[in-house]
Write a protein that holds these residues in place. Structure first.
Motif, PDB file in Angstrom:
ATOM      1  N   GLU A  70       0.828  -1.211   0.000  1.00 36.07           N
ATOM      2  CA  GLU A  70       0.000   0.000   0.000  1.00 36.07           C
ATOM      3  C   GLU A  70       0.861   1.259   0.000  1.00 36.07           C
ATOM      4  OE1 GLU A  70      -3.900   1.861   0.565  1.00 36.07           O
ATOM      5  OE2 GLU A  70      -3.498  -0.276   0.456  1.00 36.07           O
ATOM      6  N   GLY A  92      -9.719   8.298   2.094  1.00 38.80           N
ATOM      7  CA  GLY A  92      -9.284   6.915   1.900  1.00 38.80           C
ATOM      8  C   GLY A  92     -10.445   5.954   1.810  1.00 38.80           C
ATOM      9  N   ALA A  96     -11.391   3.814  -1.472  1.00 36.39           N
ATOM     10  CA  ALA A  96     -11.481   2.353  -1.356  1.00 36.39           C
ATOM     11  C   ALA A  96     -12.868   1.858  -1.769  1.00 36.39           C
ATOM     12  CB  ALA A  96     -11.156   1.922   0.075  1.00 36.39           C
ATOM     13  N   ARG A 146      -8.361  -6.504  -1.748  1.00 37.85           N
ATOM     14  CA  ARG A 146      -7.413  -5.568  -1.134  1.00 37.85           C
ATOM     15  C   ARG A 146      -8.120  -4.300  -0.653  1.00 37.85           C
ATOM     16  NH1 ARG A 146      -2.050  -3.526  -4.159  1.00 37.85           N
ATOM     17  NH2 ARG A 146      -0.896  -4.484  -2.490  1.00 37.85           N
ATOM     18  N   TYR A 147      -8.993  -3.746  -1.483  1.00 39.56           N
ATOM     19  CA  TYR A 147      -9.658  -2.506  -1.099  1.00 39.56           C
ATOM     20  C   TYR A 147     -10.819  -2.737  -0.140  1.00 39.56           C
ATOM     21  CZ  TYR A 147      -6.591   0.396  -3.730  1.00 39.56           C
ATOM     22  OH  TYR A 147      -5.476   1.062  -4.145  1.00 39.56           O
ATOM     23  N   TRP A 149     -10.489  -4.862   2.278  1.00 39.32           N
ATOM     24  CA  TRP A 149      -9.698  -4.906   3.505  1.00 39.32           C
ATOM     25  C   TRP A 149      -9.299  -3.497   3.938  1.00 39.32           C
ATOM     26  CZ3 TRP A 149      -8.929  -8.458   7.059  1.00 39.32           C
ATOM     27  CH2 TRP A 149      -7.973  -8.207   8.046  1.00 39.32           C
ATOM     28  N   ALA A 150      -8.886  -2.659   2.994  1.00 34.66           N
ATOM     29  CA  ALA A 150      -8.521  -1.274   3.319  1.00 34.66           C
ATOM     30  C   ALA A 150      -9.730  -0.520   3.858  1.00 34.66           C
ATOM     31  CB  ALA A 150      -7.962  -0.567   2.084  1.00 34.66           C
ATOM     32  N   SER A 153     -10.406  -1.715   7.388  1.00 35.95           N
ATOM     33  CA  SER A 153      -9.397  -1.183   8.309  1.00 35.95           C
ATOM     34  C   SER A 153      -9.642   0.288   8.598  1.00 35.95           C
ATOM     35  CB  SER A 153      -7.995  -1.361   7.723  1.00 35.95           C
ATOM     36  OG  SER A 153      -7.706  -2.718   7.556  1.00 35.95           O
ATOM     37  N   ARG A 160      -3.619   3.076   8.004  1.00 36.26           N
ATOM     38  CA  ARG A 160      -3.198   2.327   6.826  1.00 36.26           C
ATOM     39  C   ARG A 160      -1.695   2.369   6.702  1.00 36.26           C
ATOM     40  NH1 ARG A 160      -6.992   4.221   1.972  1.00 36.26           N
ATOM     41  NH2 ARG A 160      -4.951   4.672   1.184  1.00 36.26           N
ATOM     42  N   GLU A 163       0.539   5.626   5.934  1.00 43.47           N
ATOM     43  CA  GLU A 163      -0.172   6.869   6.231  1.00 43.47           C
ATOM     44  C   GLU A 163       0.689   7.821   7.040  1.00 43.47           C
ATOM     45  OE1 GLU A 163      -3.920   7.932   8.889  1.00 43.47           O
ATOM     46  OE2 GLU A 163      -4.433   6.776   7.109  1.00 43.47           O
TER      47      GLU A 163
END
Length: 172
Positions: A70, A92, A96, A146-147, A149-150, A153, A160, A163
């Motif tokens: 990331e 973010g 995402a 992946r996104y 999960w982002a 989170s 992240r 960050e």
């Protein structure tokens, strides 16, 4: 992230790095073969160019899906870099969510198109295009996961990766 999930993700990243390294070697050898045959033997071979393009395609898509961290992604943070932590988190989450929605929406049409390409094959290596382009379906699914999960989170308030490296200045 849970330690088991972290170890699985790191294992996948290392294996992808191995595969991408081998592909880079294959692409380099094919490129050298192409130069030798074209300029020393005056006998251009098309398969080496085709192999180079295929390995490049796989390197980019597999590397982007499974190897790139990331914090290593290229970002245009002109707006989000000037925001505070809550603003960056909101942007973010928006980015995402947009990535998840757009890639997920494209997935059915992508699968149909890749399946349709079974009637075609590459010119020299005779690889069916549905098999060749199936890597894009893998890429789309990996990006959605992946996104997701982002997004999860960020919704939980976790920082992240990368960050803390965000800086509002240009670095000049």
């Amino acid at each position: 992230m849970h330690p088991i999930v972290t170890s699985i993700v790191e294992w996948i990243r290392r294996r992808t790095e191995n595969v991408v390294s081998v592909m880079l070697g294959i692409m380099f050898v094919a490129f050298i073969v192409q130069i030798v045959f074209r300029y020393f033997f005056n006998f251009p071979v098309g398969w080496s160019s085709e192999l180079s393009v295929i390995t490049w395609l796989y390197m980019v898509l597999l590397g982007s899906a499974f190897w790139l961290k990331e914090s290593e992604e290229i970002r245009f943070d002109l707006v989000s870099g000037s925001l505070g932590p809550r603003g960056r988190r909101a942007v973010g989450m928006l980015v995402a969510a947009a990535a998840v929605v757009l890639f997920a929406m494209s997935l059915p049409a992508t699968i149909k198109y890749v399946a349709f390409m079974k009637v075609e094959s590459t010119s020299y290596l005779k690889i069916r295009l549905d098999l060749l382009y199936s890597v894009y379906v893998v890429f789309v699914v990996a990006i959605v996961v992946r996104y997701l999960w982002a997004l999860w989170s960020l919704a939980r308030g976790e920082q992240r990766a990368g960050e803390d490296e965000i800086n509002a200045s240009s670095g000049l």
